[in-house]
Scaffold this motif. Sequence first.
Motif, short mmCIF file in Angstrom:
data_model
loop_
_atom_site.label_atom_id
_atom_site.label_comp_id
_atom_site.label_asym_id
_atom_site.label_seq_id
_atom_site.Cartn_x
_atom_site.Cartn_y
_atom_site.Cartn_z
N GLU A 107 18.44 -17.63 16.61
CA GLU A 107 18.03 -19.03 16.50
C GLU A 107 16.62 -19.18 17.07
OE1 GLU A 107 20.90 -22.51 17.20
OE2 GLU A 107 19.67 -22.47 19.03
N VAL A 108 15.78 -19.91 16.36
CA VAL A 108 14.40 -20.11 16.81
C VAL A 108 14.02 -21.58 16.68
CG1 VAL A 108 13.69 -17.76 16.14
CG2 VAL A 108 13.40 -19.67 14.51
N LEU A 109 12.97 -21.94 17.40
CA LEU A 109 12.40 -23.28 17.29
C LEU A 109 11.09 -23.17 16.54
CD1 LEU A 109 12.35 -26.31 18.08
CD2 LEU A 109 11.09 -25.63 20.14
N ILE A 110 11.03 -23.78 15.37
CA ILE A 110 9.84 -23.74 14.52
C ILE A 110 9.09 -25.06 14.69
CG2 ILE A 110 8.97 -23.65 12.16
CD1 ILE A 110 11.40 -21.90 11.47
N ALA A 111 7.82 -24.96 15.02
CA ALA A 111 6.99 -26.15 15.19
C ALA A 111 5.81 -26.11 14.22
CB ALA A 111 6.47 -26.24 16.62
N THR A 112 5.51 -27.26 13.62
CA THR A 112 4.40 -27.37 12.68
C THR A 112 4.01 -28.84 12.57
OG1 THR A 112 3.66 -26.73 10.44
CG2 THR A 112 5.89 -27.63 10.65
N ARG A 113 3.01 -29.12 11.73
CA ARG A 113 2.60 -30.49 11.45
C ARG A 113 2.52 -30.71 9.94
NH1 ARG A 113 0.34 -33.73 15.41
NH2 ARG A 113 0.02 -32.73 17.46
N CYS A 114 2.82 -31.92 9.53
CA CYS A 114 2.68 -32.28 8.12
C CYS A 114 1.19 -32.23 7.75
CB CYS A 114 3.23 -33.68 7.88
SG CYS A 114 2.97 -34.29 6.19
N PRO A 115 0.81 -31.46 6.73
CA PRO A 115 -0.60 -31.38 6.35
C PRO A 115 -1.18 -32.71 5.87
CG PRO A 115 0.64 -29.56 5.41
CD PRO A 115 1.64 -30.53 5.95
N ALA A 116 -0.31 -33.62 5.42
CA ALA A 116 -0.80 -34.88 4.88
C ALA A 116 -1.10 -35.90 5.96
CB ALA A 116 0.23 -35.45 3.90
N GLY A 118 -0.16 -35.41 9.53
CA GLY A 118 -0.26 -34.86 10.87
C GLY A 118 0.96 -35.06 11.73
N THR A 119 2.03 -35.62 11.18
CA THR A 119 3.24 -35.80 11.97
C THR A 119 3.79 -34.45 12.44
OG1 THR A 119 3.85 -37.82 10.79
CG2 THR A 119 5.62 -36.65 11.92
N PRO A 120 4.08 -34.31 13.74
CA PRO A 120 4.65 -33.04 14.22
C PRO A 120 6.12 -32.91 13.83
CG PRO A 120 4.45 -34.59 16.03
CD PRO A 120 3.82 -35.26 14.84
N HIS A 121 6.52 -31.69 13.54
CA HIS A 121 7.91 -31.41 13.21
C HIS A 121 8.38 -30.21 14.02
CE1 HIS A 121 8.04 -34.22 9.85
NE2 HIS A 121 6.86 -33.76 9.48
N ALA A 122 9.58 -30.31 14.57
CA ALA A 122 10.21 -29.21 15.30
C ALA A 122 11.62 -29.03 14.76
CB ALA A 122 10.24 -29.49 16.79
N LEU A 123 11.93 -27.83 14.29
CA LEU A 123 13.22 -27.55 13.67
C LEU A 123 13.86 -26.35 14.33
CD1 LEU A 123 12.07 -27.77 9.94
CD2 LEU A 123 13.37 -29.51 11.17
N VAL A 124 15.13 -26.47 14.68
CA VAL A 124 15.89 -25.33 15.16
C VAL A 124 16.52 -24.66 13.94
CG1 VAL A 124 17.83 -24.55 16.56
CG2 VAL A 124 16.34 -26.40 17.39
N VAL A 125 16.12 -23.42 13.71
CA VAL A 125 16.56 -22.69 12.52
C VAL A 125 17.35 -21.46 12.96
CG1 VAL A 125 15.84 -21.49 10.42
CG2 VAL A 125 14.58 -23.50 11.20
#
Length: 226
Positions: A107-116, A118-125
């Motif tokens: 299990e990992v925590l993936i962090a990124t931002r919407c390119p459109a 800039g909203t941050p997103h964090a997903l446990v995958v």
Amino acid sequence: MSSTDDESWDEHVRVAVYRAFAAYGRQPTAPELADAAGGSLAVAKQALHRLADARHLVLDECEHVVLAHPFAAAPLGFSVMGGHTLWWGGCAWDSFAIPHLVPGEPEVLIATRCPACGTPHALVVGREAPPPGDQVAHFLVPVARMWDDVLRTCGHQRLFCAESCVDGWLAETGNAKGYVMDLATLWRLAKGWYAGRLEYGYRRREPAKAAEYFAGAGLRGAFWER
């Protein structure tokens, strides 16, 4: 050195590269590469170029590994945090693949931002099921053209808040729409794509096998044809 010897060093170096990224989140050091090639850094570098030609990895002009899918040597829009290691995911596809590939990191925590927007997103995958969420992935470049400029391809496999953000980004950048999928489809795509890549004897899929894999993930049509 015979072609058989070359192939043997290539595989030792390939495995050394992938295992270093998996274990430490970085490419192997020069001594580690030399060790994988019988003590010769020159032989290791020759192997790296052959591996790049065979599309097992991507090198920069300084012979450094930039991409060893699903791992990246520098930030490309995604951080992937496990229990012990931080990786840079090469793209949305690769980031979702890491927990399926790395032993001991289910299990990992993936962090990124919407390119459109800039909203941050964090997903446990994890390995068992897709993560919840309304985000979508947009892939700009079709499969048949992905290796024309693989860094551009990876840089445009991103997560967006929703398809409306994809449309806004396309309008702003002037790009044509690629392929949009939900998180469950992205998870299915990533789940087994790199299976075996950390082991000796790994082989990249032939086009027919790739098409079969994509169809199993629910991905069909011209965009997915190699």
